[in-house]
Write a protein that holds these residues in place. Structure first.
Motif, PDB file in Angstrom:
ATOM      1  N   ALA A  81       0.811  -1.181   0.062  1.00  0.00           N
ATOM      2  CA  ALA A  81      -0.040   0.094   0.057  1.00  0.00           C
ATOM      3  C   ALA A  81       0.718   1.197  -0.122  1.00  0.00           C
ATOM      4  O   ALA A  81       0.420   2.385  -0.371  1.00  0.00           O
ATOM      5  N   LEU A  82       2.166   1.276   0.617  1.00  0.00           N
ATOM      6  CA  LEU A  82       2.852   2.440   0.430  1.00  0.00           C
ATOM      7  C   LEU A  82       4.196   2.261  -0.314  1.00  0.00           C
ATOM      8  O   LEU A  82       4.959   3.218  -0.547  1.00  0.00           O
ATOM      9  N   GLN A  83       3.905   1.395  -1.496  1.00  0.00           N
ATOM     10  CA  GLN A  83       5.111   1.209  -2.389  1.00  0.00           C
ATOM     11  C   GLN A  83       4.845   1.873  -3.487  1.00  0.00           C
ATOM     12  O   GLN A  83       3.497   2.015  -4.097  1.00  0.00           O
ATOM     13  N   GLY A  84       5.810   2.826  -4.255  1.00  0.00           N
ATOM     14  CA  GLY A  84       5.242   3.320  -5.351  1.00  0.00           C
ATOM     15  C   GLY A  84       5.808   2.739  -6.662  1.00  0.00           C
ATOM     16  O   GLY A  84       6.497   1.485  -6.567  1.00  0.00           O
ATOM     17  N   MET A  85       6.243   3.452  -7.832  1.00  0.00           N
ATOM     18  CA  MET A  85       6.515   2.928  -9.109  1.00  0.00           C
ATOM     19  C   MET A  85       8.116   2.735  -8.970  1.00  0.00           C
ATOM     20  O   MET A  85       8.589   2.053  -9.927  1.00  0.00           O
ATOM     21  N   TYR A  86       9.012   3.223  -8.048  1.00  0.00           N
ATOM     22  CA  TYR A  86      10.356   2.923  -8.241  1.00  0.00           C
ATOM     23  C   TYR A  86      10.839   2.070  -7.144  1.00  0.00           C
ATOM     24  O   TYR A  86      12.163   2.185  -6.735  1.00  0.00           O
ATOM     25  N   GLY A  87       9.981   1.293  -6.625  1.00  0.00           N
ATOM     26  CA  GLY A  87      10.530   0.233  -5.561  1.00  0.00           C
ATOM     27  C   GLY A  87      10.820  -1.139  -6.082  1.00  0.00           C
ATOM     28  O   GLY A  87      11.083  -2.198  -5.197  1.00  0.00           O
ATOM     29  N   ALA A 125       3.642   1.698 -11.156  1.00  0.00           N
ATOM     30  CA  ALA A 125       2.717   2.505 -11.394  1.00  0.00           C
ATOM     31  C   ALA A 125       2.595   3.417  -9.812  1.00  0.00           C
ATOM     32  O   ALA A 125       2.720   2.632  -8.934  1.00  0.00           O
ATOM     33  N   ASP A 126       2.247   4.509 -10.006  1.00  0.00           N
ATOM     34  CA  ASP A 126       1.730   5.156  -8.689  1.00  0.00           C
ATOM     35  C   ASP A 126       0.187   5.230  -9.008  1.00  0.00           C
ATOM     36  O   ASP A 126      -0.421   6.313  -9.659  1.00  0.00           O
ATOM     37  N   ALA A 151      16.521  -6.798   6.691  1.00  0.00           N
ATOM     38  CA  ALA A 151      15.259  -6.414   6.034  1.00  0.00           C
ATOM     39  C   ALA A 151      14.345  -5.547   7.166  1.00  0.00           C
ATOM     40  O   ALA A 151      13.608  -4.650   6.532  1.00  0.00           O
ATOM     41  N   TYR A 152      14.627  -5.862   8.482  1.00  0.00           N
ATOM     42  CA  TYR A 152      14.041  -4.804   9.325  1.00  0.00           C
ATOM     43  C   TYR A 152      14.245  -3.500   9.287  1.00  0.00           C
ATOM     44  O   TYR A 152      13.517  -2.592   9.429  1.00  0.00           O
ATOM     45  N   ARG A 153      15.485  -3.418   9.080  1.00  0.00           N
ATOM     46  CA  ARG A 153      16.116  -1.855   9.069  1.00  0.00           C
ATOM     47  C   ARG A 153      15.419  -1.198   7.784  1.00  0.00           C
ATOM     48  O   ARG A 153      15.123   0.069   7.867  1.00  0.00           O
ATOM     49  N   TYR A 154      15.372  -1.967   6.717  1.00  0.00           N
ATOM     50  CA  TYR A 154      15.314  -1.443   5.371  1.00  0.00           C
ATOM     51  C   TYR A 154      13.597  -1.083   5.519  1.00  0.00           C
ATOM     52  O   TYR A 154      13.134  -0.241   4.974  1.00  0.00           O
ATOM     53  N   VAL A 155      12.833  -2.105   5.854  1.00  0.00           N
ATOM     54  CA  VAL A 155      11.384  -2.053   6.164  1.00  0.00           C
ATOM     55  C   VAL A 155      11.114  -0.716   7.067  1.00  0.00           C
ATOM     56  O   VAL A 155      10.007   0.169   6.524  1.00  0.00           O
ATOM     57  N   ARG A 156      11.818  -0.443   7.964  1.00  0.00           N
ATOM     58  CA  ARG A 156      11.388   0.658   9.037  1.00  0.00           C
ATOM     59  C   ARG A 156      11.825   1.659   8.177  1.00  0.00           C
ATOM     60  O   ARG A 156      10.983   2.694   8.428  1.00  0.00           O
ATOM     61  N   ARG A 157      12.823   1.668   7.622  1.00  0.00           N
ATOM     62  CA  ARG A 157      13.282   3.158   6.908  1.00  0.00           C
ATOM     63  C   ARG A 157      12.320   3.512   5.905  1.00  0.00           C
ATOM     64  O   ARG A 157      12.037   4.744   5.837  1.00  0.00           O
ATOM     65  N   SER A 158      11.727   2.378   5.066  1.00  0.00           N
ATOM     66  CA  SER A 158      10.817   2.676   4.305  1.00  0.00           C
ATOM     67  C   SER A 158       9.841   3.355   4.702  1.00  0.00           C
ATOM     68  O   SER A 158       8.903   4.150   3.985  1.00  0.00           O
ATOM     69  N   MET A 159       9.209   2.689   5.864  1.00  0.00           N
ATOM     70  CA  MET A 159       7.716   3.183   6.468  1.00  0.00           C
ATOM     71  C   MET A 159       7.989   4.638   6.997  1.00  0.00           C
ATOM     72  O   MET A 159       7.127   5.230   6.843  1.00  0.00           O
TER      73      MET A 159
END
Length: 299
Positions: A37-43, A60-61, A177-185
């Motif tokens: 839900a919070l991912q965009g076209m460049y992920g 897509a966005d 993965a935890y650090r990446y997901v948290r940073r992305s959020m």
């Protein structure tokens, strides 16, 4: 060499855009990737790298995501599916391959139910078919943190709700993965104007996973330690899709696309190009023992 372009569209008065990485020597239909839900076209750079040599890659966005206009009030699954169908029309192709992960898996599945003739192949990962009352309460707390501007707390609570933190289960690259997901959020919370609405809609505007599907070649895959919806429940979901394939990927949780990104991209490439799945690297644990779960008929 692949050529990138961004195209703008609108549906029901809502503007949005999609990105296409065109491959002149493609061997299969375009692959559209739908994420969380919070991912965009460049992920999805790993998909660009692996699928790019074989197919046009589309991200897509969609309305309510990234740079797109906000969604109108009320249920909007139908509008999002119409936006995806509009992209297929704009690509000027009869059919596409559709890859849906997590929230995007629900959108992809609904699209395949609504216009199966436009979908050549369907790959669904981390499918949230069953969400408990406890999980809903957890995500409501995360949304409340976000609404109050408590961004650090939102990032922590939302990440914990999406990952297997049980040290008794081996998850490859868990801390990374935890650090990446948290940073992305945290990035989404700071920069996405749709963040609060996206989180709340993911809880309330849910697809109907109880209906079956036929006529679309489908692969369902899950991390073996997925705690959003268990691998066993995702297998049960796959059984409702006529002729589907199901694979459980070892040493991964819901974020299998981060923990084993190259292997998942390879699996998707094999599926979308009709190559054998039985030798896919994602089916092998570090010990080189085959631990995939699935019907041997689909090897």
């Amino acid at each position: 060499m692949a050529e990138e372009s961004i195209c703008s569209l609108s549906v029901s008065g809502v503007s949005y855009s999609y990105r296409v990485l065109r491959q002149p020597d493609r061997v299969t239909e375009p692959v559209m990737v739908l994420g969380g839900a919070l991912q965009g076209m460049y992920g999805w750079p790993q998909m660009d790298e692996h699928l790019g040599p074989f197919a046009d890659v589309v991200t897509a966005d969609l309305p309510g995501m990234g740079s797109a206009d906000p969604l109108p009030p009320g249920p909007c699954i139908g509008l999002l599916c119409a936006a995806i169908q509009r992209i297929i029309d704009d690509l000027d192709v009869p059919r596409i391959n559709l890859f849906g992960f997590s929230y995007g898996a629900g959108l992809a599945y609904t699209c395949a139910q609504r216009f199966p003739g436009r979908i050549a192949r369907l790959a669904l990962g981390g499918v949230p078919t069953h969400i408990t009352a406890t999980q809903i309460d957890h995500w409501r707390r995360a949304a409340d943190h976000l609404f109050r501007g408590e961004l650090e707390s939102f990032a922590t609570v939302s990440t914990e709700g999406l990952m297997c933190l049980d040290e008794g289960r081996h998850v490859t690259k868990r801390q990374l993965a935890y650090r990446y997901v948290r940073r992305s959020m945290l990035h989404a919370a700071r920069h996405s104007p749709h963040a609060v609405d996206s989180v709340r809609r993911a809880l309330t505007d849910r697809p109907d996973f109880s209906r079956g599907l036929s006529g679309v070649r489908t692969l369902v895959f899950s991390g073996e330690h997925d705690t959003v919806t268990s691998s066993a429940r995702q297998r049960d979901f796959a059984a409702r899709i006529h002729g589907s394939r199901f694979l459980s990927i070892p040493d991964a949780d819901h974020w299998v696309v981060l923990e084993r990104p190259l292997e998942v991209a390879d699996l998707a490439t094999r599926f979308f190009t009709d190559a054998p799945l039985s030798s896919a690297p994602c089916l092998f644990a570090a010990s080189d023992d085959v631990v995939a779960v699935g019907d041997p008929a689909y090897a």
